[in-house]
Write a protein that holds these residues in place. Sequence first.
Motif, PDB file in Angstrom:
ATOM      1  N   ARG A 170       0.818  -1.234  -0.039  1.00 32.85           N
ATOM      2  CA  ARG A 170      -0.084   0.086   0.027  1.00 32.85           C
ATOM      3  C   ARG A 170       0.791   1.147   0.011  1.00 32.85           C
ATOM      4  NH1 ARG A 170      -5.244  -0.099   1.653  1.00 32.85           N
ATOM      5  NH2 ARG A 170      -4.919   1.906   2.444  1.00 32.85           N
ATOM      6  N   PHE A 171       0.509   2.133  -0.645  1.00 40.74           N
ATOM      7  CA  PHE A 171       1.208   3.654  -0.425  1.00 40.74           C
ATOM      8  C   PHE A 171       0.668   4.321   0.401  1.00 40.74           C
ATOM      9  CE2 PHE A 171       1.783   2.980  -5.224  1.00 40.74           C
ATOM     10  CZ  PHE A 171       3.204   2.437  -5.319  1.00 40.74           C
ATOM     11  N   SER A 172      -0.502   3.835   1.107  1.00 38.13           N
ATOM     12  CA  SER A 172      -0.743   4.807   2.420  1.00 38.13           C
ATOM     13  C   SER A 172      -1.265   4.011   3.338  1.00 38.13           C
ATOM     14  CB  SER A 172      -1.965   5.673   1.938  1.00 38.13           C
ATOM     15  OG  SER A 172      -3.196   5.144   1.408  1.00 38.13           O
ATOM     16  N   PRO A 173      -1.263   4.531   4.582  1.00 34.80           N
ATOM     17  CA  PRO A 173      -1.839   3.662   5.751  1.00 34.80           C
ATOM     18  C   PRO A 173      -3.105   3.316   5.724  1.00 34.80           C
ATOM     19  CG  PRO A 173      -1.245   5.900   6.531  1.00 34.80           C
ATOM     20  CD  PRO A 173      -0.740   5.824   5.216  1.00 34.80           C
ATOM     21  N   LEU A 174      -3.597   2.155   6.391  1.00 36.87           N
ATOM     22  CA  LEU A 174      -5.096   1.893   6.497  1.00 36.87           C
ATOM     23  C   LEU A 174      -5.838   2.960   7.553  1.00 36.87           C
ATOM     24  CD1 LEU A 174      -5.166  -1.974   6.802  1.00 36.87           C
ATOM     25  CD2 LEU A 174      -6.035  -0.515   4.990  1.00 36.87           C
ATOM     26  N   PRO A 175      -6.822   3.346   7.125  1.00 40.95           N
ATOM     27  CA  PRO A 175      -7.562   4.176   8.326  1.00 40.95           C
ATOM     28  C   PRO A 175      -7.815   3.527   9.537  1.00 40.95           C
ATOM     29  CG  PRO A 175      -9.258   3.330   6.706  1.00 40.95           C
ATOM     30  CD  PRO A 175      -7.782   3.003   6.046  1.00 40.95           C
ATOM     31  N   VAL A 176      -8.124   4.051  10.762  1.00 41.60           N
ATOM     32  CA  VAL A 176      -8.072   3.737  11.806  1.00 41.60           C
ATOM     33  C   VAL A 176      -9.495   2.902  12.052  1.00 41.60           C
ATOM     34  CG1 VAL A 176      -8.046   3.943  14.233  1.00 41.60           C
ATOM     35  CG2 VAL A 176      -6.131   5.087  12.940  1.00 41.60           C
ATOM     36  N   SER A 177      -9.592   1.657  12.475  1.00 38.90           N
ATOM     37  CA  SER A 177     -10.775   1.137  12.842  1.00 38.90           C
ATOM     38  C   SER A 177     -10.847   0.616  13.976  1.00 38.90           C
ATOM     39  CB  SER A 177     -11.115   0.057  11.754  1.00 38.90           C
ATOM     40  OG  SER A 177     -10.270  -0.801  11.644  1.00 38.90           O
ATOM     41  N   GLY A 178     -12.262   0.645  14.625  1.00 38.48           N
ATOM     42  CA  GLY A 178     -12.351   0.132  16.135  1.00 38.48           C
ATOM     43  C   GLY A 178     -11.463   0.775  17.048  1.00 38.48           C
ATOM     44  N   GLY A 179     -11.335   1.907  16.815  1.00 35.07           N
ATOM     45  CA  GLY A 179     -10.235   2.635  17.957  1.00 35.07           C
ATOM     46  C   GLY A 179     -11.219   3.573  18.919  1.00 35.07           C
ATOM     47  N   ALA A 180     -10.830   3.445  20.124  1.00 31.59           N
ATOM     48  CA  ALA A 180     -11.406   4.301  21.211  1.00 31.59           C
ATOM     49  C   ALA A 180     -10.374   5.320  21.706  1.00 31.59           C
ATOM     50  CB  ALA A 180     -11.781   3.379  22.510  1.00 31.59           C
ATOM     51  N   PRO A 181     -11.283   6.385  22.062  1.00 34.89           N
ATOM     52  CA  PRO A 181     -10.022   7.457  22.599  1.00 34.89           C
ATOM     53  C   PRO A 181      -9.184   7.116  23.859  1.00 34.89           C
ATOM     54  CG  PRO A 181     -12.322   7.948  23.050  1.00 34.89           C
ATOM     55  CD  PRO A 181     -12.591   6.707  22.149  1.00 34.89           C
ATOM     56  N   PHE A 182      -8.092   7.505  23.761  1.00 36.01           N
ATOM     57  CA  PHE A 182      -7.367   7.443  24.961  1.00 36.01           C
ATOM     58  C   PHE A 182      -6.091   8.503  25.250  1.00 36.01           C
ATOM     59  CE2 PHE A 182      -5.029   5.385  21.673  1.00 36.01           C
ATOM     60  CZ  PHE A 182      -3.684   5.365  21.743  1.00 36.01           C
ATOM     61  N   GLU A 183      -5.420   8.557  26.215  1.00 35.14           N
ATOM     62  CA  GLU A 183      -4.447   9.622  26.592  1.00 35.14           C
ATOM     63  C   GLU A 183      -2.802   9.010  26.618  1.00 35.14           C
ATOM     64  OE1 GLU A 183      -6.025  11.799  29.689  1.00 35.14           O
ATOM     65  OE2 GLU A 183      -4.775  10.740  30.886  1.00 35.14           O
ATOM     66  N   ILE A 184      -2.163   9.669  26.395  1.00 39.11           N
ATOM     67  CA  ILE A 184      -0.570   9.515  26.255  1.00 39.11           C
ATOM     68  C   ILE A 184      -0.066  10.477  27.046  1.00 39.11           C
ATOM     69  CG2 ILE A 184       1.610   9.081  25.264  1.00 39.11           C
ATOM     70  CD1 ILE A 184      -0.040   7.667  23.043  1.00 39.11           C
TER      71      ILE A 184
END
Length: 347
Positions: free
Chosen positions: A254-268
């Motif tokens: 792939r020339f581009s990353p896959l979109p984020v799927s099944g993600g929940a918000p979090f903090e770092i």
Amino acid sequence: MTTTRAMRLAAAASTAYQRVFATSRVAPLLSRPRPVRRSGYDLELTVQAVRAEADDVVSVTLAAPDGGPLPTWIPGAHLDVFLPSGRQRQYSLCGDPGDRSSYRIAVRRIDGGEGGSREIHDTVRAGGTLRVRGPRNAFPLAAADAYLFVAAGIGITPILPMVRACHDRGVPWRLVYLGRSRTSMPFLRELAAFGRGTVEIRPDDECGPPSLGDILPLAPDGAAVYLCGPPPLMRPARDLLRAGNPRASLHTERFSPLPVSGGAPFEIFLRRTGVTVEVGPGETALTAIGRVADVPYSCRQGFCGTCKVRVLDGDVEHRDRLLAPADRRDSMLLCVSRATGRLVIDR
């Protein structure tokens, strides 16, 4: 010395070595890991030539300022290119791996993109310089008895050196090259020189829209199938190949990353800088941290390891294809992996 006594001494030495270098408290200090180098080479290269290869496609040839040999590479490799604006982009090497005097990349201008291709087309000129990192390879040419290559548009760039390699080795191969029209398809003349295999040029304006259902059956039984093109073309490939040629192996880039799927918000929490970053459900940790700090990265797909960081606290949801189980205990790749709560990283 008898054989039995020699064997007992060797066993004792092996046990002592293991105690000191493998299982003792000082083992990490005495036997430091030597991981595979994944950051490549940082080079300042001279732009030797910029050449129009097709409608909206230019090739850029790069060489060492002193004319010396460049690091070796194999088909499927790419360079990280750092543009004057600060943008970082990845481009496949599409020249001859046997020619270490220069590297060649090709770039299609995408006016509706993020600006990297426009910058190369508008500002990169012969005589200038570009900083690159690499070569690195996440799309290597596997050993096989026969090959089917399917390239769509600028997807020909990683495939072209593979075709050259198969041609030179005398291995059976076939290339199906797709594009909007012949004028939009780079390197047609170069491909015509590889006469030991089969090259099929299928522009849409002559052959109609492509169908993988018609193309994949061309692969011999058990062949390696390499596919590089837009996601809609590649999406059905695995199911089609599994149904029609289950012994074949499928390799895609792939020339581009896959979109984020099944993600929940979090903090770092960035321990060294003392900053807390909120990561949204539809973005990566790499993107979120990039708003407040510079983060090295390359593939953005979880396989190169450039964005690896040490995790000091928290539970990581690993989504990468690189880290070993031991590494996952205290590390993560920011480009794909996430968390179920709050993370603290060494940054």
